[in-house]
Design a protein around this motif. Sequence first.
Motif, PDB file in Angstrom:
ATOM      1  N   ASN A   1      -1.302   8.720   0.931  1.00 34.93           N
ATOM      2  CA  ASN A   1      -2.015   7.915  -0.051  1.00 34.93           C
ATOM      3  C   ASN A   1      -2.349   8.749  -1.270  1.00 34.93           C
ATOM      4  O   ASN A   1      -2.229   8.305  -2.404  1.00 34.93           O
ATOM      5  CB  ASN A   1      -3.338   7.402   0.550  1.00 34.93           C
ATOM      6  CG  ASN A   1      -3.086   6.137   1.343  1.00 34.93           C
ATOM      7  OD1 ASN A   1      -2.043   5.538   1.206  1.00 34.93           O
ATOM      8  ND2 ASN A   1      -4.042   5.765   2.160  1.00 34.93           N
TER       9      ASN A   1
ATOM     10  N   TYR B   1      -3.581  -6.455   0.512  1.00 31.97           N
ATOM     11  CA  TYR B   1      -2.153  -6.661   0.765  1.00 31.97           C
ATOM     12  C   TYR B   1      -1.796  -8.135   0.547  1.00 31.97           C
ATOM     13  O   TYR B   1      -0.863  -8.464  -0.176  1.00 31.97           O
ATOM     14  CB  TYR B   1      -1.829  -6.218   2.196  1.00 31.97           C
ATOM     15  CG  TYR B   1      -0.400  -6.455   2.630  1.00 31.97           C
ATOM     16  CD1 TYR B   1       0.516  -5.422   2.641  1.00 31.97           C
ATOM     17  CD2 TYR B   1       0.028  -7.715   3.050  1.00 31.97           C
ATOM     18  CE1 TYR B   1       1.834  -5.629   3.051  1.00 31.97           C
ATOM     19  CE2 TYR B   1       1.332  -7.943   3.454  1.00 31.97           C
ATOM     20  CZ  TYR B   1       2.231  -6.898   3.453  1.00 31.97           C
ATOM     21  OH  TYR B   1       3.521  -7.117   3.847  1.00 31.97           O
TER      22      TYR B   1
ATOM     23  N   ASN C   1       8.470  -1.594  -0.327  1.00 29.07           N
ATOM     24  CA  ASN C   1       8.237  -0.528  -1.311  1.00 29.07           C
ATOM     25  C   ASN C   1       7.579  -1.075  -2.571  1.00 29.07           C
ATOM     26  O   ASN C   1       6.707  -0.432  -3.149  1.00 29.07           O
ATOM     27  CB  ASN C   1       9.551   0.181  -1.657  1.00 29.07           C
ATOM     28  CG  ASN C   1      10.011   1.037  -0.492  1.00 29.07           C
ATOM     29  OD1 ASN C   1       9.192   1.595   0.251  1.00 29.07           O
ATOM     30  ND2 ASN C   1      11.315   1.119  -0.285  1.00 29.07           N
TER      31      ASN C   1
ATOM     32  N   ALA D   1       3.939  -1.723  -1.713  1.00 28.94           N
ATOM     33  CA  ALA D   1       3.221  -0.447  -1.567  1.00 28.94           C
ATOM     34  C   ALA D   1       2.981   0.185  -2.940  1.00 28.94           C
ATOM     35  O   ALA D   1       1.891   0.685  -3.224  1.00 28.94           O
ATOM     36  CB  ALA D   1       4.029   0.497  -0.676  1.00 28.94           C
TER      37      ALA D   1
ATOM     38  N   PRO E   1       4.126   3.270   1.773  1.00 26.35           N
ATOM     39  CA  PRO E   1       4.755   2.206   2.572  1.00 26.35           C
ATOM     40  C   PRO E   1       4.497   2.384   4.065  1.00 26.35           C
ATOM     41  O   PRO E   1       4.269   1.406   4.782  1.00 26.35           O
ATOM     42  CB  PRO E   1       6.256   2.353   2.257  1.00 26.35           C
ATOM     43  CG  PRO E   1       6.328   3.110   0.980  1.00 26.35           C
ATOM     44  CD  PRO E   1       5.094   3.950   0.881  1.00 26.35           C
TER      45      PRO E   1
ATOM     46  N   THR F   1       1.883   3.546   5.550  1.00 28.12           N
ATOM     47  CA  THR F   1       0.534   3.072   5.889  1.00 28.12           C
ATOM     48  C   THR F   1       0.564   1.560   6.081  1.00 28.12           C
ATOM     49  O   THR F   1      -0.016   1.036   7.033  1.00 28.12           O
ATOM     50  CB  THR F   1      -0.455   3.428   4.756  1.00 28.12           C
ATOM     51  OG1 THR F   1      -0.348   4.805   4.500  1.00 28.12           O
ATOM     52  CG2 THR F   1      -1.882   3.065   5.118  1.00 28.12           C
ATOM     53  N   LEU F   2       1.255   0.893   5.167  1.00 28.23           N
ATOM     54  CA  LEU F   2       1.313  -0.576   5.278  1.00 28.23           C
ATOM     55  C   LEU F   2       2.085  -0.979   6.532  1.00 28.23           C
ATOM     56  O   LEU F   2       1.651  -1.854   7.279  1.00 28.23           O
ATOM     57  CB  LEU F   2       1.969  -1.182   4.039  1.00 28.23           C
ATOM     58  CG  LEU F   2       1.224  -0.963   2.720  1.00 28.23           C
ATOM     59  CD1 LEU F   2       1.944  -1.683   1.585  1.00 28.23           C
ATOM     60  CD2 LEU F   2      -0.223  -1.457   2.807  1.00 28.23           C
TER      61      LEU F   2
END
Length: 356
Positions: A9, A280, A296, A299, A306, A308-309
């Motif tokens: 992050n 999100y 992508n 994110a 990406p 993390t998501l």
Amino acid sequence: MARDAIIQNDDFGGGEVPPSPGMFNPDDAQYDETLRPTRLKDVVGQRRVVERLQIVLDATKKRAEPLGHLLLDGPPGIGKTTLATVIPKELGTEIQITSGPALTAPRDLLPYLTNAGRGSVLFIDEIHRLPAAVEEFIYPAMEDFRVDIALGEGLNARTISMDLQRFTVIGATTRSGMLTGPLRDRFVTREHLEFYDDDELETIVTRNANKLRNEITPEAAKEIARRSRGTPRKANNLLRWARDYADSKSDGRITTELTNDALTMLEVDHLGLERQDRRYLETLMGVFTGGPAGINAIAHTMHVAPDTLEDEVEPFLLRCGLIQRTPRGRMVTAAAYDHLKRTPPASGNTPPGESF
Ligand code: ADP
């Protein structure tokens, strides 16, 4: 996983969403250790997996043989490390712990292999992130219990083969799909851990409140369970927050009213969605008019990695039916618009999802 996710992050110039007790928190690891079950009988839920493991462990003990290599996969905080640490206790053997990203070259793995005693466990977390060279190096170690070590260079180069004790690799991954075929094939047993139901999480919350010596009402334990996204680590984190809140605002007794106030303050909604989850959905709705959009792109817009998501946000949104993954990208469902009390776009290509 969470620690790496947060590093990424930062790489993304992120940090817009500060850590909250529902997300990564530096105290998590310490807290996990305090509340982690130490024997198989204390592991809540995952009944079929536990039953199968019990059989394998019994057989292993009876035959006095090392356990076959075991792969555990499932979302973060679901019990992979817990099972991996319980197993050597059940077998009365030792465990060494490392992770894919920590093993940057074969030389990082070598000490673990040479230290591994007969029947001991080498736990490799995030095994999908092993570099290719380390993966190649571990193949003969897992299959034939030997390593090939290259010595010298040029004309003097030679390879020596070294025998190892028969040990067990327990690998954990949030992305079994990213494992190469040859690595996956070296695991004798592969188990997938699923999200927990509310009753199981309630048992975990009640038991852990006891361990922490805080009184909790059954209704409050239910409420925490309901908002824990099917994940024991989330349940523990919400319990910790509710406990701090109760200690700060009253006599430490965790009641439903205090729990509701505490979780509202934390911005965890009745489904268990946190700020990052809602961001999100809002990004997908607002910037991408509901999708389809690639991971992508989402994110990048959110300034979040990406990974993390994919690891921490999408599995639960998918499970709740708030998003869908299509070949063209992610889409929000009508249920997501409903949940955020927003009007779907007029085009009408929004899949229904589940309603709550
Ligand atoms: P993972 O390795 O999958 O990220 P962990 O095994 O570290 O998750 O689980 C996080 C915490 O959740 C543990 O410390 C433990 O307190 C709790 N936990 C996980 N699975 C269970 C379970 N089946 N029963 C009771 N507690 C659990």
